[in-house]
Design a protein around this motif. Structure first.
Motif, mmCIF file in Angstrom:
data_model
loop_
_atom_site.group_PDB
_atom_site.id
_atom_site.type_symbol
_atom_site.label_atom_id
_atom_site.label_comp_id
_atom_site.label_asym_id
_atom_site.label_seq_id
_atom_site.Cartn_x
_atom_site.Cartn_y
_atom_site.Cartn_z
ATOM 1 N N ILE A 59 0.825 -1.208 0.000
ATOM 2 C CA ILE A 59 0.000 0.000 0.000
ATOM 3 C C ILE A 59 0.863 1.263 0.000
ATOM 4 C CG2 ILE A 59 -0.155 0.166 2.530
ATOM 5 C CD1 ILE A 59 -3.068 1.031 2.181
ATOM 6 N N ASP A 60 2.130 1.124 0.406
ATOM 7 C CA ASP A 60 3.033 2.278 0.456
ATOM 8 C C ASP A 60 3.165 2.912 -0.926
ATOM 9 O OD1 ASP A 60 4.894 4.008 1.767
ATOM 10 O OD2 ASP A 60 6.498 2.935 0.735
ATOM 11 N N GLY A 61 3.003 4.218 -0.978
ATOM 12 C CA GLY A 61 3.116 4.932 -2.245
ATOM 13 C C GLY A 61 1.783 5.112 -2.955
ATOM 14 N N PHE A 62 0.676 4.872 -2.251
ATOM 15 C CA PHE A 62 -0.641 5.061 -2.863
ATOM 16 C C PHE A 62 -0.788 6.495 -3.352
ATOM 17 C CE2 PHE A 62 -5.009 6.574 -2.497
ATOM 18 C CZ PHE A 62 -5.692 5.646 -3.277
ATOM 19 N N ASN A 63 -1.295 6.640 -4.568
ATOM 20 C CA ASN A 63 -1.552 7.978 -5.113
ATOM 21 C C ASN A 63 -2.687 7.907 -6.130
ATOM 22 O OD1 ASN A 63 -0.419 7.340 -7.785
ATOM 23 N ND2 ASN A 63 1.554 7.340 -6.727
ATOM 24 N N MET A 64 -3.158 9.082 -6.537
ATOM 25 C CA MET A 64 -4.289 9.136 -7.445
ATOM 26 C C MET A 64 -3.935 8.626 -8.839
ATOM 27 S SD MET A 64 -6.552 10.025 -5.441
ATOM 28 C CE MET A 64 -7.826 10.024 -6.689
ATOM 29 N N GLY A 65 -2.659 8.685 -9.179
ATOM 30 C CA GLY A 65 -2.233 8.164 -10.479
ATOM 31 C C GLY A 65 -2.501 6.677 -10.603
ATOM 32 N N LYS A 66 -2.292 5.928 -9.507
ATOM 33 C CA LYS A 66 -2.557 4.479 -9.522
ATOM 34 C C LYS A 66 -4.043 4.197 -9.691
ATOM 35 C CE LYS A 66 1.472 3.135 -6.791
ATOM 36 N NZ LYS A 66 1.982 2.443 -5.586
ATOM 37 N N VAL A 67 -4.869 5.030 -9.071
ATOM 38 C CA VAL A 67 -6.321 4.862 -9.200
ATOM 39 C C VAL A 67 -6.749 5.113 -10.641
ATOM 40 C CG1 VAL A 67 -8.567 5.801 -8.511
ATOM 41 C CG2 VAL A 67 -6.782 5.453 -6.802
ATOM 42 N N GLU A 68 -6.245 6.197 -11.235
ATOM 43 C CA GLU A 68 -6.599 6.515 -12.618
ATOM 44 C C GLU A 68 -6.155 5.407 -13.572
ATOM 45 O OE1 GLU A 68 -8.488 8.810 -13.534
ATOM 46 O OE2 GLU A 68 -8.533 10.158 -11.806
ATOM 47 N N ASN A 546 2.972 15.587 -7.577
ATOM 48 C CA ASN A 546 3.186 14.139 -7.421
ATOM 49 C C ASN A 546 3.010 13.688 -5.962
ATOM 50 O OD1 ASN A 546 3.906 13.977 -10.186
ATOM 51 N ND2 ASN A 546 5.997 14.621 -9.670
ATOM 52 N N ILE A 547 1.840 13.952 -5.411
ATOM 53 C CA ILE A 547 1.564 13.632 -4.015
ATOM 54 C C ILE A 547 1.169 12.156 -3.870
ATOM 55 C CG2 ILE A 547 0.075 14.137 -2.037
ATOM 56 C CD1 ILE A 547 2.123 16.320 -2.712
ATOM 57 N N GLU A 548 1.736 11.488 -2.881
ATOM 58 C CA GLU A 548 1.409 10.086 -2.566
ATOM 59 C C GLU A 548 1.497 9.890 -1.050
ATOM 60 O OE1 GLU A 548 4.230 8.619 -5.381
ATOM 61 O OE2 GLU A 548 5.730 8.186 -3.833
ATOM 62 N N VAL A 549 1.217 8.666 -0.621
ATOM 63 C CA VAL A 549 1.155 8.403 0.823
ATOM 64 C C VAL A 549 2.224 7.402 1.230
ATOM 65 C CG1 VAL A 549 -0.309 7.720 2.759
ATOM 66 C CG2 VAL A 549 -1.344 8.803 0.758
ATOM 67 N N HIS A 550 3.019 7.781 2.214
ATOM 68 C CA HIS A 550 4.007 6.868 2.786
ATOM 69 C C HIS A 550 3.355 6.131 3.960
ATOM 70 C CE1 HIS A 550 7.695 5.164 4.278
ATOM 71 N NE2 HIS A 550 7.590 5.817 5.431
#
Length: 598
Positions: A59-68, A546-550
């Protein structure tokens, strides 16, 4: 696009109002970004998401780009789930249990699918079903047994051979098609079912069963087993007959004798028939004109109660076996599916013993002044003796409590915490049992002594020395005086706290413990992480690109690591500690630096 909670609520209400309604165009909801954010909010805090799937990602690095990217693949129907990574964990009997670990992106889509399926099917599920459902638990199933099986003479203890591994894919998809007229959505579930698993550097295909480790597997299994619930509803309607049992001839004679004595004014003589009446059943327990069948299911475990004769019970068992085999291609384990006479024996369900309380002479006064028997065919829940004996054997040798060798090297605080978790978990599960106090206090004596001996071995002291060093005086439950219990005081940001060995009252509780899971009726999602993510600002440098979640598995582990090696904690750790969060919203550059140790 509409919010996910609004759509799910509308779907749920439509299914509740019209149980024959067939849903179309469900697949298009998978193009809605809010569904993925909703799913992510429900998933992110679980430690299992930090375990790698076959793609090596978490789950590390989740961002909206992966969803798109996922939405694009789904829109083009090019999304194929990856096989789960199979590993094995030890079981209590020494064997190994297979465990499937899906990729995080597959988990995310599975959670979206689960929420949609739950919104559709939760209103349709039977009240007799308690497994993997909102606001239900093993406790609610056991309380249902007490209610549905009262006065039962016979019990069928159902055991299905490898139920979840033997679910037929085509039958499941056909069941889904009855409610969902959307080929793309059905095909997506087919792909999940056929994804297989990865083991020994090879992908193995699956031809039956729900995917191991899949978030959607429990709801799919419930949809499959709901067909069995519907069959049982028909079977109950088929066999139930009569409004009430015929009064016992002997009881009526005594009742007539008592009334005549009272009419003649001989009240003292009337007490003798009353005493005899209380020792015998008031109705004919062998009355063939009165039949009742009860049913309770928790996942693949089920109980069928019968007020009737053994022949009828065996007939019902045969019909159940034939339905499972013919309609669902499941096999009833004949050796483990027991027919139990509650008059002479006890049944087993979800780790409890199920017994029928015997009628006795004890009576209670009602609010209107009349009297009635306090026990009249009531179902009792009991802690099995062998369960406690097995638990005691983990902390004893040759009938005496002993030190737990595997815990000798733990800090005393962690040791007490682990012992507390064991006894609290055991008591909380069996708190519905009528004999819970008796069984639990026999376990507690051995368990607590084992803790004392484990600390004594760790510190090479006597048990009395351990009590002198770690003993803390706590009030007695009676309210008079104190008693000494082993415990440890420790520092927190809010001051000094004390942890002692488990000292709660272990009396029977009538209220079931409900495992609160995602509720299909309440679709609201309040998640601080989503607010932080939607702010689109790096919490370390303030960047908005390029915002994501650590993610980290445990914040405490990171904190302890730097404390152990004697180095100052870096800025990103201090930020997470300050927020008391296992997540940090960062830009991709800061994220790379975090992983690089810079």
């Amino acid at each position: 696009m509409q919010k996910a909670n609004v759509i799910l609520s509308m779907v749920n209400q439509k299914s509740r109002r019209d149980k024959n309604f067939k849903f179309t165009r469900i697949y298009r909801n998978l193009f809605n970004v809010d569904f993925y954010l909703n799913a992510y909010a429900k998933m992110y805090s679980k430690e299992g998401n930090m375990t790698q799937g076959v793609d090596g990602n978490t789950i590390d690095g989740f961002n909206m780009g992966k969803v798109e990217k996922l939405i694009t693949l789904l829109r083009d129907e090019r999304y194929y789930p990856k096989p789960v990574r199979r590993t094995y964990i030890p079981k209590k009997n020494g064997k190994m249990r297979p465990l499937g670990i899906p990729c995080f992106e597959d988990k995310l889509i599975q959670e979206v699918v689960r929420q949609i399926l739950e919104a559709i099917y939760e209103p349709l599920f039977s009240d007799n079903s308690h497994g993997f459902r909102p606001e239900r638990s093993p406790h609610t199933a056991l309380k249902h047994v007490q209610k549905a099986c009262k006065s039962a003479a016979w019990m069928i203890e159902g055991d299905i051979t490898k139920c979840f591994e033997c679910i037929d894919h085509e039958i499941l998809l056909n069941i889904l098609s009855k409610k969902i007229d959307d080929g793309r959505f059905i095909e997506l579930i087919r792909r999940f079912l056929k994804a297989g698993y990865f083991e020994l550097n090879a992908t193995k295909h699956t031809f039956s069963g729900t995917p191991q480790g899949s978030i959607a597997s429990p709801i799919l299994a419930n949809i499959y087993m709901n067909e069995f619930d519907l069959f049982m509803d028909e079977l109950i309607a088929k066999y139930n007959k009569g409004n009430r049992r015929t009064p016992s001839t002997e009881y009526r004679k005594l009742e007539s004798k008592r009334l005549n004595a009272r009419r003649q004014g001989n009240f003292e003589y009337a007490e003798q028939p009353l005493k005899e009446m209380r020792t015998i059943p008031s109705v004919d327990t062998m009355d063939d004109s009165f039949i009742r069948v009860g049913f309770v299911r928790y996942a693949d475990d089920f109980m069928i109660s019968v007020i009737g004769n053994k022949k009828l019970t065996e007939t019902i068992k045969k019909e159940v076996s034939e339905f499972l085999s013919d309609s669902l291609k499941l096999t009833l384990n004949e050796n483990k599916t027991l027919v139990t006479n509650l008059g002479t024996d006890k049944a087993r369900f979800l780790g409890y013993e199920i017994a029928r309380a015997k009628d006795d002479t004890k009576v209670t006064k009602n609010t209107n002044g009349s009297t009635s028997r306090s026990i009249n065919g009531l179902i009792q829940l009991l802690v099995p003796r062998d369960v406690i004996q097995r638990k005691i054997s983990d902390f004893s040798e040759n009938g005496r409590s002993c030190a737990h060798k595997a815990r000798v090297n733990l800090p005393v605080l962690d040791m007490i915490n682990q012992y507390n978790a064991e006894i609290r978990g055991l008591y909380y599960y069996y708190r519905l049992a009528a004999n819970v106090s008796k069984r639990m206090y026999s376990f507690k004596f051995v368990h607590y002594t084992s803790l004392l001996k484990t600390i004594a071995r760790k510190e090479k002291k006597s048990v009395n020395a351990v009590i002198r060093k770690y003993g803390i005086d706590v009030p007695r439950k009676s309210g008079t005086g104190t008693k000494r219990v082993v415990g440890v005081s420790y520092k927190t940001k809010n001051g000094i706290k004390t942890m002692t060995y488990f000292d709660e009252s272990m009396k029977r509780e009538d209220t079931p413990v409900i495992n609160l899971v995602d509720n299909a009726v309440d679709f609201k999602t309040n998640c601080q992480l989503l607010t932080r993510l939607n702010a689109n600002v790096c919490e370390l440098c303030g960047s908005t690109e390029n915002i994501e979640v650590h993610h980290v598995r445990k914040l405490k582990d990171i904190h302890d690591k730097y404390k152990r090696i004697g180095k100052p904690m870096p800025n990103w750790v201090l930020t997470m500690v300050k927020m008391k969060r296992k997540t940090l919203v960062v830009c991709s550059k800061c994220h790379d630096k975090v992983h690089a140790g810079k």
